[in-house]
Design an enzyme around this catalytic site. Structure first.
Site, PDB file in Angstrom:
ATOM      1  N   ASP A 126      -0.614  72.986   5.883  1.00 31.69           N
ATOM      2  CA  ASP A 126      -1.485  74.166   5.912  1.00 31.69           C
ATOM      3  C   ASP A 126      -1.590  74.822   4.512  1.00 31.69           C
ATOM      4  O   ASP A 126      -1.040  74.307   3.526  1.00 31.69           O
ATOM      5  CB  ASP A 126      -0.898  75.143   6.951  1.00 31.69           C
ATOM      6  CG  ASP A 126      -1.970  75.910   7.705  1.00 31.69           C
ATOM      7  OD1 ASP A 126      -3.071  76.059   7.184  1.00 31.69           O
ATOM      8  OD2 ASP A 126      -1.669  76.384   8.828  1.00 31.69           O
ATOM      9  N   ASP A 184     -10.386  77.863  11.766  1.00 33.87           N
ATOM     10  CA  ASP A 184      -9.838  77.486  13.073  1.00 33.87           C
ATOM     11  C   ASP A 184     -10.857  77.553  14.208  1.00 33.87           C
ATOM     12  O   ASP A 184     -11.641  78.496  14.296  1.00 33.87           O
ATOM     13  CB  ASP A 184      -8.683  78.431  13.437  1.00 33.87           C
ATOM     14  CG  ASP A 184      -7.490  78.237  12.525  1.00 33.87           C
ATOM     15  OD1 ASP A 184      -7.603  77.478  11.541  1.00 33.87           O
ATOM     16  OD2 ASP A 184      -6.446  78.844  12.808  1.00 33.87           O
TER      17      ASP A 184
HETATM   18  C1  GLA Z   1      -3.682  78.009  10.350  1.00 27.27           C
HETATM   19  C2  GLA Z   1      -4.223  76.633  10.775  1.00 27.27           C
HETATM   20  C3  GLA Z   1      -4.070  76.481  12.278  1.00 27.27           C
HETATM   21  C4  GLA Z   1      -2.614  76.636  12.670  1.00 27.27           C
HETATM   22  C5  GLA Z   1      -2.071  77.993  12.180  1.00 27.27           C
HETATM   23  C6  GLA Z   1      -0.571  78.106  12.369  1.00 27.27           C
HETATM   24  O1  GLA Z   1      -4.482  79.042  10.841  1.00 27.27           O
HETATM   25  O2  GLA Z   1      -5.557  76.480  10.388  1.00 27.27           O
HETATM   26  O3  GLA Z   1      -4.560  75.223  12.705  1.00 27.27           O
HETATM   27  O4  GLA Z   1      -1.869  75.581  12.129  1.00 27.27           O
HETATM   28  O5  GLA Z   1      -2.350  78.189  10.800  1.00 27.27           O
HETATM   29  O6  GLA Z   1      -0.080  79.328  11.926  1.00 27.27           O
END
Ligand code: GLA
Length: 374
Positions: A126, A184
């Site tokens: 990430d 997301d």
């Molecule tokens: C980010 C990523 C998500 C998830 C969260 C976890 O937002 O894009 O897919 O992994 O972090 O905290």
């Protein structure tokens, strides 16, 4: 080669968020076997954020949260492997994960070695808490190198939300097999449309065997429950979402609670003829070939056996449309007869020349296979 076809598996984030623990992971691995997901091709069981303890251990190594994972991560990886599946974990290129747990900045080699020792087969990486001034792309290159140096085949799944155009350097510079292209997803029709229809345009040229654009995990079967729930979708909308991800040659990472799937969700997620489109060995990502002001779209994906998958999508909220498909738009001669098969029903609709058209209801899609007869 790793990820010769788009990786398939399950990830904890969409449903469980911070509430992930070893019991859930074990039961999920069991359910993947028992519910036929493993047989359908799903392989990786991936723990997302919030598995880590609040701080590194005294030796500087990452440690797991003892309360959530009393048996430890290596034993859990063994369990998953024992079910014939592969094990994935999560870290972040910054100093902390998005959930404020310790992450891999400055510890890339140590952490890659730790993951390899634990039996990790897949790393999602990430992009939160990047120190100001650090070159983001270089951080992904560093972890990619560290993973390779372990000698263990570990799928490298980058997640910088498309912010640095990872399709341009993910494979060639960082050695990644897949890269998130957007922010997301959440469990709503709007999110599916924004990410799937709008934000994947023109990326098809960057995908191929071993290198995949990742439009994020599936929300199929969440039905408005869990960490990224936002009202949920109908089964029809989930079928459209899954069809689009398969046309996009997207990694298929399930996000619902597979221990408690609805029969409809199971049928969507395990549809063999639809999964075969995603997993086609040619590895050509599909793309949009026609759009109407009435909000229908036609997408096409060329397949290894000389046939093509075509999706007729109706994005309209209320209207049903008759969506036309010309042989010309598929690169076929008008006189060439071709068999049209409905991939969701498995039915051969018939043999056509020049064109075909089908009615599609609101938020629905027809997923077709067009096989020329020579
Ligand atoms: C980010 C990523 C998500 C998830 C969260 C976890 O937002 O894009 O897919 O992994 O972090 O905290």
């Amino acid at each position: 080669m790793l990820a010769q076809t788009p990786p398939m598996g399950w990830n904890s984030w969409n449903t469980f968020g911070a509430a992930i623990d070893e019991e859930v992971v074990r039961q999920t691995a069991d359910a993947m076997v028992e519910e036929g997901l493993k047989d359908a091709g799903y392989e990786y069981v991936v723990i997302d954020d919030h598995w880590e303890a609040d701080a590194r251990g005294p030796d500087g190594r990452l440690v797991w949260d003892e309360a959530k994972f009393p048996g430890g991560i290596p034993a859990l990886a063994d369990y998953v492997h024992g079910r014939g599946l592969k094990f994935g974990i999560y870290s972040c290129a910054g100093t902390h994960t998005c959930g404020r747990r310790p992450a891999s900045f400055g510890y890339e080699e140590e952490d890659a070695r730790t993951f390899a020792e634990w039996g990790v087969d897949y790393l999602k990486y990430d992009f939160c808490y990047k120190p100001p001034g650090a070159d983001g792309r270089a951080l992904y290159e560093r972890m990619g190198q560290a993973l390779r140096a372990t000698g263990r085949p570990i799928v490298f799944s980058t997640c910088e939300w498309g912010s640095m155009h990872p399709w341009e350097w993910g494979a060639s510079r960082a050695g990644a097999q897949m890269w998130r292209t957007t922010g997301d997803i959440n469990d709503s029709w709007e999110s599916i449309c924004d990410i799937g229809f709008e934000k994947q345009k023109d990326l098809e040229k960057f995908a191929g065997p071993g290198r995949w654009n990742d439009p994020d995990m599936l929300v199929v079967g969440m039905h408005g429950e869990g960490n990224v729930a936002r009202g949920g979708c109908s089964d029809e909308e989930y079928r459209t979402h899954f069809s689009l991800w398969c046309i996009l040659s997207a990694p298929l990472m399930i996000g619902c609670d597979v221990r408690d799937m609805s029969p409809a969700a199971r049928d969507i997620l395990t549809a063999p003829a639809v999964i075969a489109i995603d997993q086609d060995p040619l590895g050509r990502q599909g793309y949009c070939i026609g759009q109407s002001p009435h909000r229908w779209e036609v997408w096409r994906k060329v397949l290894a056996d000389g046939s093509q998958a075509v999706a007729l999508f109706n994005r309209a909220d209320r209207a049903t449309w008759l969506i036309p498909l010309s042989w010309e738009s598929l690169g076929l001669h008008d006189r060439r007869p071709a068999i049209v098969r409905d991939l969701w029903t498995g039915e051969d609709i018939g043999e056509f020349t020049r064109a075909y058209a089908d009615t599609v209801g609101p938020h629905a899609c027809k997923l077709l296979k067009i096989t020329p007869v020579y």
